[in-house]
Design a protein around this motif. Structure first.
Motif, PDB file in Angstrom:
ATOM      1  N   ILE A 101       0.839  -1.200   0.000  1.00  0.00           N
ATOM      2  CA  ILE A 101       0.000   0.000   0.000  1.00  0.00           C
ATOM      3  C   ILE A 101       0.872   1.248   0.000  1.00  0.00           C
ATOM      4  CG2 ILE A 101      -1.963   1.152   1.081  1.00  0.00           C
ATOM      5  CD1 ILE A 101      -2.359  -1.856   0.197  1.00  0.00           C
ATOM      6  N   SER A 102       0.599   2.151  -0.943  1.00  0.00           N
ATOM      7  CA  SER A 102       1.350   3.406  -1.011  1.00  0.00           C
ATOM      8  C   SER A 102       0.376   4.588  -1.017  1.00  0.00           C
ATOM      9  CB  SER A 102       2.283   3.423  -2.226  1.00  0.00           C
ATOM     10  OG  SER A 102       3.221   4.477  -2.104  1.00  0.00           O
ATOM     11  N   THR A 103       0.845   5.755  -1.431  1.00  0.00           N
ATOM     12  CA  THR A 103       0.131   6.991  -1.132  1.00  0.00           C
ATOM     13  C   THR A 103       0.147   8.023  -2.256  1.00  0.00           C
ATOM     14  OG1 THR A 103       0.194   8.911   0.380  1.00  0.00           O
ATOM     15  CG2 THR A 103       2.265   7.826  -0.042  1.00  0.00           C
ATOM     16  N   ASP A 104      -0.827   8.913  -2.228  1.00  0.00           N
ATOM     17  CA  ASP A 104      -0.861  10.062  -3.144  1.00  0.00           C
ATOM     18  C   ASP A 104       0.277  11.039  -2.863  1.00  0.00           C
ATOM     19  OD1 ASP A 104      -2.157  10.540  -0.669  1.00  0.00           O
ATOM     20  OD2 ASP A 104      -3.209  12.285  -1.461  1.00  0.00           O
ATOM     21  N   TYR A 105       0.873  10.959  -1.675  1.00  0.00           N
ATOM     22  CA  TYR A 105       1.920  11.910  -1.302  1.00  0.00           C
ATOM     23  C   TYR A 105       3.264  11.644  -1.987  1.00  0.00           C
ATOM     24  CZ  TYR A 105      -0.776  14.460   2.226  1.00  0.00           C
ATOM     25  OH  TYR A 105      -1.686  15.267   2.867  1.00  0.00           O
ATOM     26  N   VAL A 106       3.291  10.692  -2.908  1.00  0.00           N
ATOM     27  CA  VAL A 106       4.498  10.535  -3.747  1.00  0.00           C
ATOM     28  C   VAL A 106       4.530  11.617  -4.830  1.00  0.00           C
ATOM     29  CG1 VAL A 106       4.687   8.043  -3.342  1.00  0.00           C
ATOM     30  CG2 VAL A 106       3.416   8.872  -5.348  1.00  0.00           C
ATOM     31  N   PHE A 107       3.429  12.390  -4.952  1.00  0.00           N
ATOM     32  CA  PHE A 107       3.352  13.470  -5.944  1.00  0.00           C
ATOM     33  C   PHE A 107       3.474  14.833  -5.264  1.00  0.00           C
ATOM     34  CE2 PHE A 107       0.821  10.020  -7.955  1.00  0.00           C
ATOM     35  CZ  PHE A 107       1.614   9.833  -9.081  1.00  0.00           C
ATOM     36  N   ASP A 108       3.879  15.854  -6.048  1.00  0.00           N
ATOM     37  CA  ASP A 108       4.074  17.189  -5.473  1.00  0.00           C
ATOM     38  C   ASP A 108       2.815  18.063  -5.503  1.00  0.00           C
ATOM     39  OD1 ASP A 108       3.915  18.003  -8.155  1.00  0.00           O
ATOM     40  OD2 ASP A 108       6.066  18.400  -8.331  1.00  0.00           O
ATOM     41  N   GLY A 109       1.783  17.625  -6.236  1.00  0.00           N
ATOM     42  CA  GLY A 109       0.531  18.363  -6.270  1.00  0.00           C
ATOM     43  C   GLY A 109       0.476  19.498  -7.270  1.00  0.00           C
ATOM     44  N   ALA A 110       1.508  19.618  -8.092  1.00  0.00           N
ATOM     45  CA  ALA A 110       1.582  20.764  -9.015  1.00  0.00           C
ATOM     46  C   ALA A 110       0.860  20.526 -10.344  1.00  0.00           C
ATOM     47  CB  ALA A 110       3.049  21.114  -9.289  1.00  0.00           C
ATOM     48  N   GLY A 112      -2.304  19.712 -11.085  1.00  0.00           N
ATOM     49  CA  GLY A 112      -3.599  20.377 -11.193  1.00  0.00           C
ATOM     50  C   GLY A 112      -4.701  19.544 -11.803  1.00  0.00           C
ATOM     51  N   GLU A 113      -4.409  18.304 -12.136  1.00  0.00           N
ATOM     52  CA  GLU A 113      -5.432  17.370 -12.600  1.00  0.00           C
ATOM     53  C   GLU A 113      -5.049  15.988 -12.094  1.00  0.00           C
ATOM     54  OE1 GLU A 113      -4.447  16.292 -17.111  1.00  0.00           O
ATOM     55  OE2 GLU A 113      -4.692  18.457 -16.825  1.00  0.00           O
ATOM     56  N   PRO A 114      -5.992  15.033 -12.115  1.00  0.00           N
ATOM     57  CA  PRO A 114      -5.720  13.747 -11.486  1.00  0.00           C
ATOM     58  C   PRO A 114      -4.441  13.052 -11.986  1.00  0.00           C
ATOM     59  CG  PRO A 114      -8.044  13.956 -11.943  1.00  0.00           C
ATOM     60  CD  PRO A 114      -7.388  15.139 -12.585  1.00  0.00           C
ATOM     61  N   TYR A 115      -3.712  12.499 -11.049  1.00  0.00           N
ATOM     62  CA  TYR A 115      -2.460  11.802 -11.364  1.00  0.00           C
ATOM     63  C   TYR A 115      -2.742  10.378 -11.831  1.00  0.00           C
ATOM     64  CZ  TYR A 115       0.370  15.485  -9.246  1.00  0.00           C
ATOM     65  OH  TYR A 115       0.989  16.682  -8.969  1.00  0.00           O
ATOM     66  N   THR A 116      -2.087   9.982 -12.893  1.00  0.00           N
ATOM     67  CA  THR A 116      -2.177   8.617 -13.398  1.00  0.00           C
ATOM     68  C   THR A 116      -0.949   7.838 -12.941  1.00  0.00           C
ATOM     69  OG1 THR A 116      -0.927   8.880 -15.464  1.00  0.00           O
ATOM     70  CG2 THR A 116      -3.241   9.607 -15.474  1.00  0.00           C
ATOM     71  N   ILE A 117      -0.958   6.543 -13.186  1.00  0.00           N
ATOM     72  CA  ILE A 117       0.179   5.705 -12.791  1.00  0.00           C
ATOM     73  C   ILE A 117       1.419   6.011 -13.634  1.00  0.00           C
ATOM     74  CG2 ILE A 117      -1.249   3.829 -11.874  1.00  0.00           C
ATOM     75  CD1 ILE A 117      -0.739   2.307 -14.515  1.00  0.00           C
ATOM     76  N   LEU A 118       1.241   6.755 -14.724  1.00  0.00           N
ATOM     77  CA  LEU A 118       2.372   7.088 -15.596  1.00  0.00           C
ATOM     78  C   LEU A 118       3.035   8.410 -15.213  1.00  0.00           C
ATOM     79  CD1 LEU A 118       0.779   6.121 -19.040  1.00  0.00           C
ATOM     80  CD2 LEU A 118       2.306   4.729 -17.617  1.00  0.00           C
ATOM     81  N   ASP A 119       2.412   9.172 -14.327  1.00  0.00           N
ATOM     82  CA  ASP A 119       2.940  10.493 -13.989  1.00  0.00           C
ATOM     83  C   ASP A 119       4.210  10.414 -13.139  1.00  0.00           C
ATOM     84  OD1 ASP A 119       1.226  12.344 -15.291  1.00  0.00           O
ATOM     85  OD2 ASP A 119      -0.355  11.859 -13.860  1.00  0.00           O
ATOM     86  N   LYS A 120       5.044  11.427 -13.325  1.00  0.00           N
ATOM     87  CA  LYS A 120       6.319  11.505 -12.607  1.00  0.00           C
ATOM     88  C   LYS A 120       6.069  11.821 -11.130  1.00  0.00           C
ATOM     89  CE  LYS A 120      10.878  13.706 -13.077  1.00  0.00           C
ATOM     90  NZ  LYS A 120      11.088  14.038 -11.663  1.00  0.00           N
ATOM     91  N   THR A 121       6.744  11.079 -10.275  1.00  0.00           N
ATOM     92  CA  THR A 121       6.633  11.316  -8.836  1.00  0.00           C
ATOM     93  C   THR A 121       7.611  12.411  -8.404  1.00  0.00           C
ATOM     94  OG1 THR A 121       8.202   9.497  -8.497  1.00  0.00           O
ATOM     95  CG2 THR A 121       5.862   8.978  -8.284  1.00  0.00           C
ATOM     96  N   ASN A 122       7.248  13.106  -7.335  1.00  0.00           N
ATOM     97  CA  ASN A 122       8.126  14.151  -6.802  1.00  0.00           C
ATOM     98  C   ASN A 122       7.634  14.536  -5.404  1.00  0.00           C
ATOM     99  OD1 ASN A 122      10.175  16.105  -6.694  1.00  0.00           O
ATOM    100  ND2 ASN A 122       8.781  17.694  -7.409  1.00  0.00           N
ATOM    101  N   PRO A 123       7.882  13.687  -4.394  1.00  0.00           N
ATOM    102  CA  PRO A 123       7.364  13.968  -3.057  1.00  0.00           C
ATOM    103  C   PRO A 123       7.958  15.236  -2.462  1.00  0.00           C
ATOM    104  CG  PRO A 123       8.893  12.111  -3.012  1.00  0.00           C
ATOM    105  CD  PRO A 123       8.657  12.434  -4.450  1.00  0.00           C
ATOM    106  N   LYS A 131       7.823   6.669   1.400  1.00  0.00           N
ATOM    107  CA  LYS A 131       6.913   5.735   0.731  1.00  0.00           C
ATOM    108  C   LYS A 131       7.341   5.489  -0.717  1.00  0.00           C
ATOM    109  CE  LYS A 131       3.580   4.083   2.030  1.00  0.00           C
ATOM    110  NZ  LYS A 131       3.385   2.724   2.634  1.00  0.00           N
ATOM    111  N   LEU A 132       7.809   6.525  -1.390  1.00  0.00           N
ATOM    112  CA  LEU A 132       8.278   6.358  -2.767  1.00  0.00           C
ATOM    113  C   LEU A 132       9.492   5.434  -2.808  1.00  0.00           C
ATOM    114  CD1 LEU A 132       8.190   6.967  -5.775  1.00  0.00           C
ATOM    115  CD2 LEU A 132       9.535   9.040  -5.320  1.00  0.00           C
ATOM    116  N   GLU A 133      10.408   5.605  -1.863  1.00  0.00           N
ATOM    117  CA  GLU A 133      11.585   4.742  -1.838  1.00  0.00           C
ATOM    118  C   GLU A 133      11.174   3.285  -1.613  1.00  0.00           C
ATOM    119  OE1 GLU A 133      15.322   4.745   1.002  1.00  0.00           O
ATOM    120  OE2 GLU A 133      15.407   6.466  -0.382  1.00  0.00           O
TER     121      GLU A 133
END
Length: 260
Positions: A101-110, A112-123, A131-133
Motif C-alpha cells: 500500500i502506497s500513497t498520493d503523497y508521492v506526488f508534489d501536487g503541481a 492540477g489534474e488527477p495523477y495517473t500511474i504514468l505520472d512523474k513522482t516528486n514527493p 513511501k516512494l523509496e
C-alpha cells in the motif's frame, strides 16, 4: 484455500480487512500487528515466513504520521523504505505475491489534474519520500507484486479526519478547516474490498495501481459532507480557512485517477 499474510493488522486498513474476513471463506488470513511482526527487523520477518507458506502478503505496515516524520525521518525511512524492502525480499524468496500500500503523497501536487500511474513522482515531504523509496525497492526486488496507491484514508478505526471532525462536532466545538488542499477521501473498507478482489480473481495484471473512492474534496468540503451525513451541519460552527499551519509540506492537489 489461499493463505494471506496481513502486516500492520492494527491499522485502519488491517482492521477493515479483519472485519471482512468472514465474507472470504476461501482465504485463510494471518494477521500480524507491529508487535508480532516488525517489518524493519529481518529476523522477525524470516521467522513468520519460516513457519508458514503464504500465497499473498498485504503489506499494511507503515509509518504514517506525516507531521512527525519531518522530525524523525530515520524512523519513517526505516519502516517505509527498509521495512518494505525486507518484506519484498522475503516474499520474492518464498514465491509470495506482495500487495503493497502506497500513497498520493508521492506526488508534489503541481499537476492540477488527477495523477495517473504514468505520472512523474516528486514527493515534497519526508513521509512521501519514504513511501516512494519503498515503491522503488519493491519494483527492484520483485517480479509479482501490486503497489496500490490510495489517498485520504478514513474508517471507524484509529485516528483519521472523519473521526476527528465527528468527535469535535458532537462536542459542539467550532471547526476551522482549510480548503487549500484537494484529494480523494477513501473509505478503508472499499480499499480492502478492492485488494481482496485482486486476490480472489487471481489477477496477474501486476504493477502499479491507483484506488480511491473517486470523489474530489477539499478538507473543508469533506468536513461539510461529514457533518451533513451525520445531521450535524446546522448545529456546528464551521469556518473555512485558506492556510492551516503544518510542519510538513503537503501537495495542494493530490487526486489520483482511480482505475476502478
Amino acid at each position: 484455500m489461499l493463505s494471506v499474510l496481513v502486516t500492520g493488522a492494527n491499522g485502519q486498513l488491517g482492521k477493515s480487512i479483519q472485519e471482512l474476513q468472514g465474507d472470504y471463506p476461501e482465504i485463510e488470513f494471518h494477521f500480524k500487528n507491529s508487535g508480532e511482526l516488525d517489518i524493519s527487523n529481518e529476523n522477525s520477518i524470516a521467522e513468520v515466513f519460516a513457519n508458514n507458506k503464504f500465497d499473498y502478503c498485504i503489506n499494511c505496515a507503515a509509518y504514517t504520521n506525516v507531521e512527525i516524520a519531518e522530525r524523525e525521518p530515520q524512523k519513517a525511512f526505516l519502516v517505509n523504505s527498509q521495512g518494505t524492502a525486507n518484506i519484498a525480499r522475503e516474499c520474492e524468496a518464498n514465491g509470495t505475491i506482495l500487495i503493497h500500500i502506497s500513497t498520493d503523497y508521492v506526488f508534489d501536487g503541481a499537476k492540477g489534474e488527477p495523477y495517473t500511474i504514468l505520472d512523474k513522482t516528486n514527493p515534497i515531504n519526508v513521509y512521501g519520500a519514504s513511501k516512494l523509496e519503498g515503491e522503488v525497492k519493491v519494483r527492484a526486488l520483485m517480479k509479482r507484486f501490486f503497489i496500490v496507491r490510495t489517498s485520504w484514508l478514513y474508517s471507524e478505526f484509529g485516528n483519521n479526519f472523519y473521526k476527528t471532525i465527528l468527535a469535535k462536532a458532537q462536542k459542539g466545538e467550532p471547526l476551522s478547516i482549510t480548503d487549500a488542499q484537494t484529494g480523494c477521501p477513501t473509505h478503508a473498507d472499499n480499499l480492502a474490498k478492492y485488494i481482496l478482489s485482486l486476490i480472489i480473481l487471481g489477477s496477474t495484471d501486476y504493477g502499479l495501481k491507483h484506488f480511491t473512492d473517486g470523489v474530489e474534496h477539499t478538507w473543508y468540503s469533506f468536513a461539510i459532507d461529514i457533518l451533513k451525513k451525520n445531521s450535524l451541519l446546522e448545529k456546528t460552527e464551521v469556518q473555512k480557512v485558506k492556510n492551516y499551519r503544518t510542519f510538513a509540506r503537503r501537495p495542494v492537489y493530490s487526486v489520483l485517477e482511480s482505475e476502478h
